[in-house]
Enzyme design. Structure first.
Site, PDB file in Angstrom:
ATOM      1  N   GLU A 183       4.113  -5.775   7.077  1.00 24.65           N
ATOM      2  CA  GLU A 183       3.225  -4.802   7.741  1.00 24.65           C
ATOM      3  C   GLU A 183       3.494  -4.693   9.234  1.00 24.65           C
ATOM      4  O   GLU A 183       3.414  -3.607   9.813  1.00 24.65           O
ATOM      5  CB  GLU A 183       1.761  -5.166   7.501  1.00 24.65           C
ATOM      6  CG  GLU A 183       1.249  -4.868   6.095  1.00 24.65           C
ATOM      7  CD  GLU A 183       1.420  -6.015   5.134  1.00 24.65           C
ATOM      8  OE1 GLU A 183       2.264  -6.906   5.411  1.00 24.65           O
ATOM      9  OE2 GLU A 183       0.732  -6.036   4.102  1.00 24.65           O
TER      10      GLU A 183
ATOM     11  N   ALA B  97       0.855  -1.183   0.000  1.00 22.69           N
ATOM     12  CA  ALA B  97       0.000   0.000   0.000  1.00 22.69           C
ATOM     13  C   ALA B  97       0.895   1.237   0.000  1.00 22.69           C
ATOM     14  O   ALA B  97       2.057   1.156   0.405  1.00 22.69           O
ATOM     15  CB  ALA B  97      -0.878  -0.009   1.245  1.00 22.69           C
TER      16      ALA B  97
ATOM     17  N   GLY C 108       0.699  -5.185   0.677  1.00 20.89           N
ATOM     18  CA  GLY C 108      -0.419  -5.191  -0.248  1.00 20.89           C
ATOM     19  C   GLY C 108      -0.016  -5.705  -1.629  1.00 20.89           C
ATOM     20  O   GLY C 108      -0.865  -6.214  -2.375  1.00 20.89           O
TER      21      GLY C 108
ATOM     22  N   GLU D 274      -0.319  -9.277  -1.429  1.00 23.55           N
ATOM     23  CA  GLU D 274      -1.750  -9.578  -1.304  1.00 23.55           C
ATOM     24  C   GLU D 274      -2.450  -9.485  -2.664  1.00 23.55           C
ATOM     25  O   GLU D 274      -3.371 -10.251  -2.939  1.00 23.55           O
ATOM     26  CB  GLU D 274      -2.388  -8.637  -0.274  1.00 23.55           C
ATOM     27  CG  GLU D 274      -1.905  -8.956   1.146  1.00 23.55           C
ATOM     28  CD  GLU D 274      -2.389  -7.948   2.161  1.00 23.55           C
ATOM     29  OE1 GLU D 274      -1.955  -6.784   2.072  1.00 23.55           O
ATOM     30  OE2 GLU D 274      -3.192  -8.305   3.029  1.00 23.55           O
TER      31      GLU D 274
HETATM   32  C1  3H9 Z   1       0.525  -2.439   3.341  1.00 17.28           C
HETATM   33  O1  3H9 Z   1       0.813  -2.887   2.289  1.00 17.28           O
HETATM   34  C2  3H9 Z   1      -0.832  -2.567   3.985  1.00 17.28           C
HETATM   35  C3  3H9 Z   1      -1.703  -3.589   3.286  1.00 17.28           C
HETATM   36  O2  3H9 Z   1      -1.515  -4.864   3.844  1.00 17.28           O
HETATM   37  C4  3H9 Z   1      -3.145  -3.296   3.523  1.00 17.28           C
HETATM   38  C5  3H9 Z   1      -3.746  -2.214   2.736  1.00 17.28           C
HETATM   39  C6  3H9 Z   1      -5.258  -2.096   2.906  1.00 17.28           C
HETATM   40  N1  3H9 Z   1       4.571   3.502   0.069  1.00 17.28           N
HETATM   41  O3  3H9 Z   1      13.368   2.174   0.609  1.00 17.28           O
HETATM   42  P1  3H9 Z   1      13.765   2.915  -0.606  1.00 17.28           P
HETATM   43  C7  3H9 Z   1       9.322   5.086  -1.073  1.00 17.28           C
HETATM   44  S1  3H9 Z   1       1.637  -1.537   4.246  1.00 17.28           S
HETATM   45  C8  3H9 Z   1       5.014   4.725  -0.227  1.00 17.28           C
HETATM   46  O4  3H9 Z   1      14.728   4.044  -0.489  1.00 17.28           O
HETATM   47  P2  3H9 Z   1      14.915   0.485  -1.618  1.00 17.28           P
HETATM   48  C9  3H9 Z   1      10.386   5.437  -0.053  1.00 17.28           C
HETATM   49  O5  3H9 Z   1       9.875   6.269   0.958  1.00 17.28           O
HETATM   50  C10 3H9 Z   1       3.060  -1.461   3.206  1.00 17.28           C
HETATM   51  N2  3H9 Z   1       6.307   5.015  -0.507  1.00 17.28           N
HETATM   52  O6  3H9 Z   1      14.261   1.928  -1.768  1.00 17.28           O
HETATM   53  C11 3H9 Z   1      11.429   6.114  -0.912  1.00 17.28           C
HETATM   54  O7  3H9 Z   1      10.995   7.422  -1.146  1.00 17.28           O
HETATM   55  P3  3H9 Z   1      12.066   8.621  -1.271  1.00 17.28           P
HETATM   56  C12 3H9 Z   1       3.829  -2.706   3.225  1.00 17.28           C
HETATM   57  C13 3H9 Z   1       7.169   3.995  -0.453  1.00 17.28           C
HETATM   58  O8  3H9 Z   1      15.101  -0.005  -2.988  1.00 17.28           O
HETATM   59  C14 3H9 Z   1      11.337   5.349  -2.236  1.00 17.28           C
HETATM   60  O9  3H9 Z   1      10.053   4.716  -2.244  1.00 17.28           O
HETATM   61  N3  3H9 Z   1       5.047  -2.515   2.478  1.00 17.28           N
HETATM   62  C15 3H9 Z   1       6.774   2.690  -0.137  1.00 17.28           C
HETATM   63  O10 3H9 Z   1      16.043   0.539  -0.681  1.00 17.28           O
HETATM   64  C16 3H9 Z   1      12.409   4.295  -2.390  1.00 17.28           C
HETATM   65  O11 3H9 Z   1      12.395   3.460  -1.242  1.00 17.28           O
HETATM   66  C17 3H9 Z   1       6.200  -2.170   3.060  1.00 17.28           C
HETATM   67  O12 3H9 Z   1       6.284  -2.052   4.251  1.00 17.28           O
HETATM   68  C18 3H9 Z   1       5.396   2.456   0.132  1.00 17.28           C
HETATM   69  N4  3H9 Z   1       4.925   1.239   0.431  1.00 17.28           N
HETATM   70  O13 3H9 Z   1      13.788  -0.399  -0.910  1.00 17.28           O
HETATM   71  C19 3H9 Z   1       7.360  -1.969   2.131  1.00 17.28           C
HETATM   72  N5  3H9 Z   1       7.864   1.882  -0.162  1.00 17.28           N
HETATM   73  O14 3H9 Z   1      12.961   8.248  -2.424  1.00 17.28           O
HETATM   74  C20 3H9 Z   1       8.092  -0.717   2.478  1.00 17.28           C
HETATM   75  C21 3H9 Z   1       8.908   2.662  -0.482  1.00 17.28           C
HETATM   76  O15 3H9 Z   1      11.220   9.838  -1.493  1.00 17.28           O
HETATM   77  N6  3H9 Z   1       9.177  -0.450   1.559  1.00 17.28           N
HETATM   78  N7  3H9 Z   1       8.501   3.939  -0.668  1.00 17.28           N
HETATM   79  O16 3H9 Z   1      12.803   8.640   0.048  1.00 17.28           O
HETATM   80  C22 3H9 Z   1      10.373  -1.082   1.625  1.00 17.28           C
HETATM   81  O17 3H9 Z   1      10.572  -2.004   2.376  1.00 17.28           O
HETATM   82  C23 3H9 Z   1      11.461  -0.594   0.713  1.00 17.28           C
HETATM   83  O18 3H9 Z   1      11.163   0.729   0.370  1.00 17.28           O
HETATM   84  C24 3H9 Z   1      11.636  -1.414  -0.602  1.00 17.28           C
HETATM   85  C25 3H9 Z   1      12.591  -0.669  -1.561  1.00 17.28           C
HETATM   86  C26 3H9 Z   1      12.232  -2.773  -0.265  1.00 17.28           C
HETATM   87  C27 3H9 Z   1      10.316  -1.585  -1.306  1.00 17.28           C
END
Ligand code: 3H9
Length: 701
Positions: free
Chosen positions: A125, A63, A102, A105
């Site tokens: 999450e 998400a 998500g 999912e």
């Molecule tokens: C969810 O999914 C809830 C659902 O179950 C239910 C819904 C109803 N959203 O980390 P990076 C941004 S909860 C928005 O530097 P990497 C991040 O802030 C979600 N923005 O890159 C950054 O922005 P900026 C569950 C996001 O390659 C840029 O993208 N998912 C999101 O080192 C690059 O990120 C998670 O918890 C997001 N979801 O790592 C995953 N994700 O450049 C969270 C990233 O402006 N994300 N951004 O600073 C991660 O674990 C890592 O970001 C990922 C990439 C591995 C994806």
């Protein structure tokens, strides 16, 4: 609307490509695009199946976290998923890269999942104080059974696609181009006449778990141990219990939605998402743009193979960087290298690494007693005794042997980087790299910029932090940097409070109940009470000059109670145990010390204990911000949660302060000033923000 989905017709297949750089979160435009794309495919008689993939390095990162707590446009995720799950045409997820939260999912709502070999899948999450709220807690147990689903969701850790295939989450790992393989997979399903497979209809795995109360009791026990004080784990367990026990899929989904809403509205969720964004924010340094050239660090040198030097050496070896460690003589070197080997062997004996990996790491480490051998290193970090004169001497030697352009760094925990830099003819290459003990475990790296440190040295050091698996935070060069400077006020308060009436055990209990892994006196015992005592003796400090807050510790040292290392300090440690027991003798010693100092003891409430310890941190944090030592409040939050055990579910000291209200904290500080004197002068920044009704966070707007 943010993000989009491209629709392409490839023969009989509709290919939907999610495009929301850099990691394709499910922002409004993506949800809209998926909804419309599936609709279009369903209405097109030529289309036999749908393949969904992501553009760039991710499939879907989950998400859109930045949308939480605000209004979101477009269709909700549940609406999109219902459309997908209702499809009579098979939908195949072509998981090209990261499929998190998500994102996974969405894939679980597809009929099949084909993944690229390196694609990580996970439901992280829980790390954000949430639970998989788009059916993950209901579909995953139906796919892989409740026990494995619980482990997967409660850990939040991602796994690579081949492992996901073994678990049953992924149907096929692609051997060629992921999209082509997924299309071939979809066509084969259509040709075989068994096109769809809805996980919601799978019953056998959850039916087998029905009535197994032990499974959930174990999950509760485990999460209470590993995630003390966290709200989301219990919610997750309740959802999976519902998946197993309720039989009706939609009833389970209702439980999930209720629990998800509770998590979403919980303060821990806001705090943990603040942590997530802060960790990314600290990498951004004004004046040092992302495209600043960085030096290639292919080899490293470490001066000193004691506790810190040995740990830093392990950090490089763990990251695959060859490292040479220097000691003054062969005996000290052998001893240091022996400790490193033993540390790796312990990890291997606990199943955390194989003996081949131990050999591999040790092969990257070499020892020397000669400075000349550090001539080829791209970076050298000194980790010698914490004394400026000693360090300056080391810097002079390093300057004469290090190759031009090599970074010369100090692991000092608070001494003047400029004094070391000015001992060399290349201060631009000099920087502070403050690792935290144990250096191979602790995530924080304070990167300390001297007045002449050049941009390339800063950018390279921040990049190095990432390579070493650390979270690097830039600090200005001032005594104690960010972390230890703030700590000084906190430990001083703890020391005063016990002289005024509390026991060390009360203080530790209050701090632990707040969520820190240990209180200040437990911490003192761990580090060793003798360090300060010996330093004071060495400096020839007279008894009357010893700060009153150090008097009790010094008395304990006179009794050879140095802390855990002697099984006695503020606590008594039964042989072989790290769990300290309270000791009435220590309470007596504290009371005697109060009497000697003429302090009348009184009862001090837990709330005052907590406020004095934390307000001291926050007040100093405000000064550090005002002086520009920390770039932003979130930098302080990251330092404290990653280096000092401040609970991440509070968002760190500055975020916590904002949530308490700066006016309340300011008022408390003024009250303490009236009672306890000038230490409690409010920091001007805190005073201004409190009066204006603002927050620390407003400084980042
Ligand atoms: C969810 O999914 C809830 C659902 O179950 C239910 C819904 C109803 N959203 O980390 P990076 C941004 S909860 C928005 O530097 P990497 C991040 O802030 C979600 N923005 O890159 C950054 O922005 P900026 C569950 C996001 O390659 C840029 O993208 N998912 C999101 O080192 C690059 O990120 C998670 O918890 C997001 N979801 O790592 C995953 N994700 O450049 C969270 C990233 O402006 N994300 N951004 O600073 C991660 O674990 C890592 O970001 C990922 C990439 C591995 C994806």
């Amino acid at each position: 609307m943010k993000g989009t989905v491209h629709y392409e017709k490839k023969d009989d297949i509709a290919l939907l490509t999610i495009d929301n750089p850099p990691v394709n979160p499910l922002s409004s435009g993506v949800r809209q695009g998926l909804h419309d794309g599936v609709n279009q495919a369903l209405g097109d008689d030529d289309i036999q199946a749908v393949v969904i993939t992501g553009a760039g390095r991710a499939f879907i990162a989950g998400a859109d976290i930045s949308e939480f707590g605000g209004d979101s446009k477009g269709p909700g995720l549940h609406e999109v998923l219902a459309k997908m799950e209702g499809s009579a045409k098979p939908i195949v997820a072509a998981i090209n890269g990261t499929a998190f939260g998500g994102g996974l999912e969405v894939a679980l709502c597809c009929d099949y999942r084909v993944a690229a070999p390196k694609a990580p899948v996970g439901l992280p999450e829980v790390k954000l104080g949430l639970l998989p709220g788009a059916g993950g807690t209901q579909r995953l147990p139906r796919l892989i059974g409740a026990e494995k689903a619980l482990q997967f969701i409660l850990s939040g850790d991602p796994i690579p696609a081949p492992q996901a295939q073994k678990l049953g989450i992924v149907d096929e790992v692609a051997s060629g181009d992921i999209v082509e393989d997924a299309i071939a997979f979809a066509l084969a399903k259509v040709a075989a006449g068994s096109p769809t497979r809805k996980i919601r209809d799978e019953e056998s795995k959850v039916a087998a778990d029905r009535g197994n109360a032990e499974l959930f009791a174990n999950a509760r026990k485990d999460s209470a141990r590993r995630m003390r004080g966290r709200f989301a784990p219990e919610m997750i367990i309740q959802c999976v219990e519902a998946a197993v026990n309720l039989q009706d899929f939609d009833a389970g989904m209702k439980v999930e939605q209720t629990c998800f809403a509770q998590c979403l509205n919980h303060p821990q969720r806001e705090a943990l998402i603040h942590m997530f964004f802060s960790e990314r924010e600290v990498t951004k340094i004004p004046g040092v743009p992302r495209d600043t050239p960085v030096k290639d660090i292919k080899s490293a040198g470490v001066v000193g193979c004691g506790t810190m030097g040995g740990g830093i050496t392990m950090c490089f070896a763990n990251a695959g960087v060859p490292v040479k460690v220097l000691e003054m003589n062969q005996e000290a070197l052998d001893k240091g290298l022996g400790v490193i080997k033993r540390n790796y062997d312990i990890q291997a004996s606990r199943g955390r690494m194989t003996s081949e990996q131990v050999d591999g790491r040790m092969a990257l480490i070499s020892g020397t007693t000669s400075y000349e051998d550090l001539a080829d290193a791209d970076i050298v970090i000194e980790a010698v005794y914490e004394n400026l004169d000693v360090k300056v001497e080391v810097f002079k030697k390093l300057e004469s042997v290090c190759k031009p352009g090599a970074i010369i760094a100090s692991n000092t925990s608070g001494l003047d980087i400029d004094a070391m830099a000015n001992a060399t003819s290349r201060p631009g290459d000099v920087i502070g790299l403050h690792f935290f003990s144990p250096a191979n475990i602790m995530r924080l790296l304070e990167v300390v910029r001297g007045s002449k440190t050049d941009k390339t040295t800063i950018a390279t050091s921040m990049q190095l932090g990432k390579t070493l698996g650390k979270v690097a935070v830039l600090s200005g060069n001032a005594p104690g940097f960010i972390g230890n400077r703030m700590l000084a006020g906190y430990t001083r308060q703890a020391g005063e409070i016990i002289l005024q009436g509390a026991t060390p055990y009360q203080v530790d209990k209050v701090i632990q109940e707040f969520g820190m892994p240990m209180g200040p006196f437990q911490m003192n015992d761990l580090v060793g009470l003798d360090l300060g005592w010996r330093a004071r003796k060495l400096a020839g400090m007279k008894q009357e000059d010893v700060p009153i807050t150090a008097r009790v510790a010094d008395k304990l040292c006179e009794l050879e109670r140095f802390g855990q290392k002697t099984n006695r300090g503020f606590y008594i440690y039964p042989e072989g145990s790290r769990a300290g027991q309270a000791d009435p003798e220590v309470v007596k010693l504290v009371e005697e010390t109060s009497a000697e100092l003429g302090i009348t003891r009184r009862e001090i409430g837990d709330e005052e204990v907590l406020q004095r310890c934390l307000y001291a941190l926050i007040n100093e944090g405000a000064r550090i911000l005002e002086e520009g030592i920390a770039l932003r409040p979130c930098d302080i939050d990251i330092v404290y949660t990653n280096g000092y055990g401040f609970p991440d579910v509070t968002g760190g000291p500055m975020f916590w302060a904002d949530k308490q209200g700066l006016d309340k904290i300011h008022e408390g500080i003024l009250k303490f000033r009236d009672e306890y004197g000038d230490f409690w002068t409010p920091a001007p920044l805190l005073e201004r923000l409190a009066k204006e009704g603002k927050t620390f966070a407003s400084l980042q707007d």
